[in-house]
Design a protein around this motif. Sequence first.
Motif, PDB file in Angstrom:
ATOM      1  N   ASP A 136       0.853  -1.181   0.000  1.00  0.00           N
ATOM      2  CA  ASP A 136       0.000   0.000   0.000  1.00  0.00           C
ATOM      3  C   ASP A 136       0.894   1.238   0.000  1.00  0.00           C
ATOM      4  OD1 ASP A 136      -2.877   1.185   0.828  1.00  0.00           O
ATOM      5  OD2 ASP A 136      -1.257   2.261   1.853  1.00  0.00           O
ATOM      6  N   ILE A 137       0.581   2.168  -0.883  1.00  0.00           N
ATOM      7  CA  ILE A 137       1.451   3.320  -1.073  1.00  0.00           C
ATOM      8  C   ILE A 137       1.544   4.174   0.200  1.00  0.00           C
ATOM      9  CG2 ILE A 137       1.762   5.470  -2.368  1.00  0.00           C
ATOM     10  CD1 ILE A 137       0.280   3.950  -4.708  1.00  0.00           C
ATOM     11  N   GLY A 138       0.383   4.500   0.743  1.00  0.00           N
ATOM     12  CA  GLY A 138       0.373   5.376   1.913  1.00  0.00           C
ATOM     13  C   GLY A 138       1.104   4.756   3.081  1.00  0.00           C
ATOM     14  N   ALA A 139       0.885   3.467   3.257  1.00  0.00           N
ATOM     15  CA  ALA A 139       1.536   2.792   4.375  1.00  0.00           C
ATOM     16  C   ALA A 139       3.045   2.764   4.187  1.00  0.00           C
ATOM     17  CB  ALA A 139       0.998   1.370   4.509  1.00  0.00           C
TER      18      ALA A 139
END
Lengths: 174, 735, 331
Positions: C11-14
């Motif tokens: 996941d990008i945000g994570a």
Amino acid sequence: MSQDSRNARAAQPAAGDAGTVRVTLTVNGADHELLIDSRVTLLDALRDELALTGTKKGCDQGACGACTVLVDGRRVLSCLTLAAQCDRRQVATIEGLSSDGRLHPLQEAFLRHDGFQCGYCTPGQIMSAVALLHEGRTGSDDEIREFMSGNICRCGAYPNIVAAIREVARQGAR
Amino acid sequence: MTLTRPVVVGAGVDRVDGPLKVAGAAAYSSDITLPGMVHVALVRSTIAAGRITRLDTGAAEQLPGVLAVLSHHNAPRLAAGPTNNLGPTPPPPLQDDRIRHHGQYLAAVVAEKPYQAAAAARAVTVEYERTEPVLRIEDPAGELRTDPFGMDATRGDAAGALAAAEVVHEATYVTAENTNNPLGLFATVAQWSGGRLTVHDATQWTSNTCQTLAQMFEVPESAVRVYAKYVGGAFGSGLRVWPHVVLAVLAARTVGRPVKLVLSRPEMFTGIGHRPNTVQQLRIGAARDGGFVAIEHEALQTVAMDDENLEPVAASSASAYACPNVATRDRQRRLNIPCPGSMRAPGEAQANFALESAIDELSYLLDMDPLDLRLRNYAQVQPQFGLPWSSKALRECYQVGAERFGWSRRDRRIGAMRDGRWLVGYGMAGVSYLWWQVHCEARATIGSDGTGYVRSAATDIGTGTYTVMRQLSAELLGLELDQVRFDLGDSNLPWSPQAGGSGLTGALGNAVHAACRELIRTFLRTVVNDSASPLRGCTIDDVAVSGGRIHHRADGKLGESFVAILARHGLDELTADGVSDPPDPQEVGMAPAGAFAAKFVEVHVDPDLGLLRVPRIVSVVDGGRILNEKLARSQIIGATVGGVGQAILEETVTDPRTGRIANANLGDYLVAVNADIGEIDVTFVGEPDQLTPLGTKGVGEVGLPGTAAAVANAVYHATGKRIRSLPITIDDLLG
Amino acid sequence: MRAFEYVRADDIGAAVALVSGDPAAQYLAGGTTQVDLMLKDGILEPERVVDITRLPLRGITADDRTLRVGALTTMEELAADPTVAERLPFARTALLAGASTQLRNMATIGGNLLQRTRCRYFRDPGVPDCNKRTPSSGCAAITGAGARMHAILGAGETCIALHASDLCVPLVALDTVVRVRGTDGERRIPLTEFYLLPGDRPDLETVLRHGDLVTAIEIPLPPAAIRSGYLKVRDRASYEFALVSVAAALTVEDGTITEARLGLGGVGTIPWRARAAEQVLTGAPATVETYRAAAEAELRAPFTVPGTAFKPELARRTIVRALEELGGDRT
């Protein structure tokens, strides 16, 4: 390419212990589950963990091509690929090229044209050439030379390597 | 029983080790894994001269997996290794606190996993007391050794003849340091077991590695066994027992487990030799008609502290041309550098560039075609001894080469030939390779099933020894190729010299020849009084072998098979040994000839951008009898590719301040890639050499020299720029 | 060679949050720089490596004006894209002139932008004096030998390390924009403002903050009438970085250059936008004289060491040749 992070899931460590990773490598069609140090490259995993020593270490720095293998059908350098990155990827090595004891046409052509001497770069050359045929970059000798330039042969068998690949390309073999 | 009409020999048989190699199944030393094996990583000096004041292994020893850290603090004193025909063994490692060169091994870490050893090696801290290193070949602070090989040659009065010569060319030529860089990382696997040592090594000489390790570790030679079944190239770097081999053996003894030590690519630049750089002065005097009256060749090369390197450079110029007055001088400068060593065509690779460039320059002074000038000074007899050559077809090399290349199409004017933006140049060079042959032993067996087994401790570093010796054995025993096994790469087998100096095929071939003949004699002795044998009472001169049978020379039907003889006499097998020794030239009344070659090269130069390409090279080689033309051709192609590297790419760069090699990797040290190599045409000419029954002359190196000179000469022809320094790169050609 | 924790991001945000929050964490994509520097040279020593190769950042989309390339698209994938072949042929040439096929199958576009210098002094931890590794420790390359693959533009007494990308040369000439994801969201940075000259802090190479993730690049598509070319000069015929390379795009109307874009490789501490040369070219007649003046303008004040002394002249000639091949000579 979603930029949406509102449904962000937490990134997961791939194994419980820091410094080790659990990886499933599919090599020449067979699954291998490994618990290895995160520093282990695909090259070292093949050679040291799976005893597939056909793939060679010539520089370990991405500058010679001896460690060329196919990952998901594309030729890559296994010395600069972490084994952990290949989890559930399809890895093809020189050991998987011949079937039922019959050599791949490229292997036969390398033999016939004496496309090697010491033989150390040969698995990498052949795996690279397998990919080259799929890439369709065998239109001329110059094209073969350019797109095989990532595989150094210090014995200097280049003209014979080109001849071997040219022959297989003309036969339309895969 | 001679090789007058060979059947198996000469044919372009595919490499017998090829099926394993194309399948990735040939096991090089780095592929060997033993149960319980652990790994070694090395700590190297980051200065070039001085001493170690502090070496702290405490942190390293605490890291996971670490079993031992060896350094000069705890390493045992080792006996010196033997001196052989190449000189002394390199000094053993970890014996004192002195730093002789950047990259010198200071410690060896043994750990369970390779990455643990590498991590721990980085945790060893070293402090030094630095002294000023001597690093430049011209630095007078370095000891200058004169005539280090005792091979300086004089004939007539070169200085006097030069002073009186009608035309004199004099110039200085410089060749760069090159690094062998076989693609196979050198690896040693060592195991001690009950006082016996087994080693798998990347060596060109198992017999020597065995003797050396036995002497250094003070065990009998019979307790040491060295294998080198497959070697991933070496090009001279596997001729000596380098310190890493000793460290692996020491580490194995220390931890009581098998160890593997694989050099990294940067370590391959500092630990296994390299071609020394040279500065060479050439003076050639000639008469107006082109006849040479004098050649003076003085060559300065580098050598390391506390070591030697047998590398005659200028010496070869004494026998290359007919010339009444000759003086050659070799000198070495001792520097704080990793020890130079042999690299494919040692000495000749550098000398030929200077001599053959100088002759090209002279041809312009004389307004003669460079090929004509060489023919004008052709050495019909060996000029130094005045004896006829044991074989020499250099004239044919020139003639056939000129024809195949199209030398007559060369417009002699500088810069007159073009291909679009590219200037086209034609250049050529001659090669007279020195002869080298030494003692060798082999053993031959025929078993009750009629198959042959021939072996020697020799190595096949990609040269084709497995293949040609099997062909030769089959020929000499009258068997089919698949009825003979040839084994090598094991020091327990009969003693063999190095795969080096283009000498192994001759030495080993003659030993195999002797062994096979002796085996036939043994069969004949077995039936000498055998009334059931049609061969009773025959001597070897009465018989021939074919189809698994010995038969009368005159009557092929009158004979019997090996199988029948063995069965009738209740024998499982018969075995015989053979030895070859180099003949004494005076005794045979001939000068031993090495291989000869002519090189013709086409270059393309983009004069604006300084780009240099070599699209076409024609090589014609007199290699005596060619045992396998396919493989011999590959040797010439490969050496030519190496020559292109020497000519336009390869230079090991040493930092002048620190002695560190600045480009110790394959990204920055440029060897030729596929796209650098165009058409390479190879032809063999000549007759079997008369010196030995086999008639071979080695062809492993002759393909390299001549390439660089021919390229430089072609560059001059294209551009009018005379480049006297290798490699020739873009910056040389700009402007 | 230090041990590290391997984390696979999905996941990008994570991923951004993870790396941003941990100074000892680093991203890993194609690995052709990172793995080399971590495992072989021992220059990078992250405690945590966040593998981003399975993030959804791979792929190419195009509209009339812009080609948008996900950061994890490989060099080979970009080279194979039909829009690149048709509208950005010099970018394709530059891509295929870089490295080898094997490396191009691994190396990502984001990684190409962020590749580290090949300077062998930087890459050898046994060399103590490297301002890029250890600020204020000096520069061994300047006094060392073999500084052939080093920069002459943007270089100075503190650092002569080269940015060796081929791809970035046409990209910088095309005013490519880099999309970056940080903890505070996404921002767009022109490639011409993305890199920092070494100055006093050669260790600071880009405007990115720790944890920023390159997610994509946006390449403005040049007008169809423009002619472009990439000319790479090197010692070896293939599989080598450039000594000098030139990415040029010209529109010539009635013998006059109406638009000129010029990037230089092999010479700059950063991918070099040759604005001085562009100024000379724009509006000038398409003649060799103009090209020479442009080359001269760009290479007015190179910083050289003995190993790079030949490069200014080589760069001038390569610029002239590249422009001549595109614009001809209307003299």
